[in-house]
Design a protein around this motif. Structure first.
Motif, mmCIF file in Angstrom:
data_model
loop_
_atom_site.group_PDB
_atom_site.id
_atom_site.type_symbol
_atom_site.label_atom_id
_atom_site.label_comp_id
_atom_site.label_asym_id
_atom_site.label_seq_id
_atom_site.Cartn_x
_atom_site.Cartn_y
_atom_site.Cartn_z
ATOM 1 N N SER A 224 11.651 14.119 12.326
ATOM 2 C CA SER A 224 13.059 14.929 12.089
ATOM 3 C C SER A 224 13.000 16.493 12.351
ATOM 4 C CB SER A 224 13.508 14.500 10.616
ATOM 5 O OG SER A 224 14.574 15.272 10.402
ATOM 6 N N ALA A 225 11.617 17.125 11.709
ATOM 7 C CA ALA A 225 11.577 18.560 11.945
ATOM 8 C C ALA A 225 11.444 18.896 13.388
ATOM 9 C CB ALA A 225 10.224 18.897 11.199
ATOM 10 N N MET A 226 10.740 17.938 14.064
ATOM 11 C CA MET A 226 10.438 18.233 15.628
ATOM 12 C C MET A 226 11.916 18.263 16.354
ATOM 13 S SD MET A 226 7.220 15.960 16.055
ATOM 14 C CE MET A 226 6.994 15.966 17.864
ATOM 15 N N ASN A 227 12.652 17.371 16.137
ATOM 16 C CA ASN A 227 14.185 17.167 16.516
ATOM 17 C C ASN A 227 14.981 18.355 16.297
ATOM 18 O OD1 ASN A 227 13.967 15.058 18.251
ATOM 19 N ND2 ASN A 227 14.321 13.266 16.227
ATOM 20 N N THR A 228 14.827 18.881 14.979
ATOM 21 C CA THR A 228 15.599 19.858 14.727
ATOM 22 C C THR A 228 15.170 21.322 15.411
ATOM 23 O OG1 THR A 228 15.828 19.114 12.359
ATOM 24 C CG2 THR A 228 16.354 21.172 12.519
ATOM 25 N N ALA A 229 13.865 21.078 15.456
ATOM 26 C CA ALA A 229 13.311 22.469 16.282
ATOM 27 C C ALA A 229 13.716 22.404 17.761
ATOM 28 C CB ALA A 229 11.820 22.695 16.165
ATOM 29 N N GLU A 230 13.722 21.224 18.205
ATOM 30 C CA GLU A 230 14.196 21.227 19.808
ATOM 31 C C GLU A 230 15.872 21.441 19.657
ATOM 32 O OE1 GLU A 230 13.520 21.360 23.394
ATOM 33 O OE2 GLU A 230 11.994 20.826 22.203
ATOM 34 N N ASP A 231 16.435 20.922 18.862
ATOM 35 C CA ASP A 231 18.012 21.306 18.877
ATOM 36 C C ASP A 231 18.258 22.689 18.750
ATOM 37 O OD1 ASP A 231 18.376 18.595 19.092
ATOM 38 O OD2 ASP A 231 18.892 18.086 17.083
ATOM 39 N N LEU A 232 17.402 23.393 17.714
ATOM 40 C CA LEU A 232 17.480 24.908 17.773
ATOM 41 C C LEU A 232 17.269 25.734 18.949
ATOM 42 C CD1 LEU A 232 16.177 25.536 14.070
ATOM 43 C CD2 LEU A 232 18.536 25.756 14.764
ATOM 44 N N ASP B 143 0.820 -1.283 -0.084
ATOM 45 C CA ASP B 143 -0.111 0.160 0.193
ATOM 46 C C ASP B 143 0.912 1.429 -0.154
ATOM 47 O OD1 ASP B 143 -1.956 2.064 0.500
ATOM 48 O OD2 ASP B 143 -2.677 1.183 2.154
ATOM 49 N N THR B 144 1.075 1.825 -1.145
ATOM 50 C CA THR B 144 1.673 3.054 -1.263
ATOM 51 C C THR B 144 1.183 4.125 -0.373
ATOM 52 O OG1 THR B 144 0.517 4.011 -3.234
ATOM 53 C CG2 THR B 144 2.640 2.497 -3.738
ATOM 54 N N GLY B 145 -0.099 4.331 0.009
ATOM 55 C CA GLY B 145 -0.381 5.416 0.840
ATOM 56 C C GLY B 145 0.069 5.180 2.302
ATOM 57 N N HIS B 146 0.074 4.231 2.684
ATOM 58 C CA HIS B 146 0.706 3.994 4.028
ATOM 59 C C HIS B 146 2.219 4.304 3.862
ATOM 60 C CE1 HIS B 146 -2.565 2.728 6.718
ATOM 61 N NE2 HIS B 146 -3.020 1.967 5.697
ATOM 62 N N GLN B 147 2.696 3.793 2.884
ATOM 63 C CA GLN B 147 4.335 4.017 2.701
ATOM 64 C C GLN B 147 4.610 5.618 2.740
ATOM 65 O OE1 GLN B 147 5.690 2.045 -0.891
ATOM 66 N NE2 GLN B 147 5.435 0.201 -0.059
ATOM 67 N N ILE B 148 3.630 6.394 2.016
ATOM 68 C CA ILE B 148 4.032 7.695 2.090
ATOM 69 C C ILE B 148 3.713 8.536 3.250
ATOM 70 C CG2 ILE B 148 3.248 9.955 0.767
ATOM 71 C CD1 ILE B 148 2.724 8.277 -1.625
ATOM 72 N N LYS B 149 2.574 7.970 3.968
ATOM 73 C CA LYS B 149 2.099 8.691 5.422
ATOM 74 C C LYS B 149 3.168 8.149 6.362
ATOM 75 C CE LYS B 149 -2.790 8.385 4.688
ATOM 76 N NZ LYS B 149 -3.949 7.483 5.306
ATOM 77 N N GLY B 150 3.959 7.013 6.225
ATOM 78 C CA GLY B 150 4.910 6.729 7.111
ATOM 79 C C GLY B 150 5.953 7.531 6.967
ATOM 80 N N LYS B 151 6.438 7.829 5.562
ATOM 81 C CA LYS B 151 7.722 8.469 5.591
ATOM 82 C C LYS B 151 7.444 10.029 5.804
ATOM 83 C CE LYS B 151 10.270 5.517 3.417
ATOM 84 N NZ LYS B 151 11.340 4.877 4.146
ATOM 85 N N ALA B 152 6.220 10.334 5.594
ATOM 86 C CA ALA B 152 5.697 11.855 6.107
ATOM 87 C C ALA B 152 5.889 11.994 7.615
ATOM 88 C CB ALA B 152 4.456 12.257 5.544
ATOM 89 N N LYS B 153 5.488 11.233 8.491
ATOM 90 C CA LYS B 153 5.461 11.184 9.812
ATOM 91 C C LYS B 153 6.993 11.073 10.434
ATOM 92 C CE LYS B 153 1.224 8.982 10.913
ATOM 93 N NZ LYS B 153 0.449 8.023 11.318
ATOM 94 N N GLN B 154 8.103 10.297 9.622
ATOM 95 C CA GLN B 154 9.363 10.377 9.837
ATOM 96 C C GLN B 154 9.961 11.904 9.688
ATOM 97 O OE1 GLN B 154 10.934 7.123 7.656
ATOM 98 N NE2 GLN B 154 10.240 5.693 8.899
ATOM 99 N N VAL B 155 9.449 12.537 8.525
ATOM 100 C CA VAL B 155 10.096 13.651 8.247
ATOM 101 C C VAL B 155 9.598 14.582 9.264
ATOM 102 C CG1 VAL B 155 9.855 15.573 6.720
ATOM 103 C CG2 VAL B 155 10.290 13.432 5.715
ATOM 104 N N GLN B 156 8.462 14.551 9.567
ATOM 105 C CA GLN B 156 7.760 15.379 10.702
ATOM 106 C C GLN B 156 8.653 15.245 12.142
ATOM 107 O OE1 GLN B 156 3.671 14.517 11.981
ATOM 108 N NE2 GLN B 156 3.608 16.258 13.094
#
Length: 120
Positions: free
Chosen positions: A89-97, A74-87
């Motif tokens: 990563s952004a949360m970690n970057t914001a916290e590091d900043l 299911d490519t939909g779940h694959q894309i949603k999973g990758k999007a959550k991983q990117v989110q």
């Protein structure tokens, strides 16, 4: 590529164990860092820890959803999973900043205090 259900469950179990071990060790690390700094920064350390835990949980959720998508095709779940991983990563970057900014403020405050002591 064919993935057996037993292998999938073993992978999820290993990932869950890794997350639990990370969550268990974070409070101890936060308190140790606060004690080493000489400043009573428990609330800041605990707030940071909570944000990092949220990011780790979001990353794990994304990895599991992506793995489920790969398992089922299911490519939909694959894309949603990758999007959550990117989110995550952004949360970690914001916290590091935020932590970097707090560190800079602390260093400037300490330098100003030292200059004031030298002048008097």
């Amino acid at each position: 590529m064919k993935i057996h259900f037993r292998d999938f469950v073993a992978s999820l179990s290993a990932m869950a164990l890794m997350i639990c071990m990370t969550l268990i060790s974070l409070p101890a690390m936060a308190m140790a860092m606060a004690m080493d700094s000489g400043y009573p920064s428990y609330p800041i350390a605990l707030a940071t820890m909570t944000n990092k835990v949220d990011a780790a949980a979001k990353d794990a959720e994304g990895k599991m959803e992506s793995a489920y998508g790969e398992l089922t095709g299911d490519t939909g779940h694959q894309i949603k999973g990758k999007a959550k991983q990117v989110q995550a990563s952004a949360m970690n970057t914001a916290e590091d900043l935020k932590q970097g900014a707090k560190s800079v403020v602390k260093n400037v405050r300490d330098a100003a205090g030292n200059m004031a002591d030298d002048l008097s």
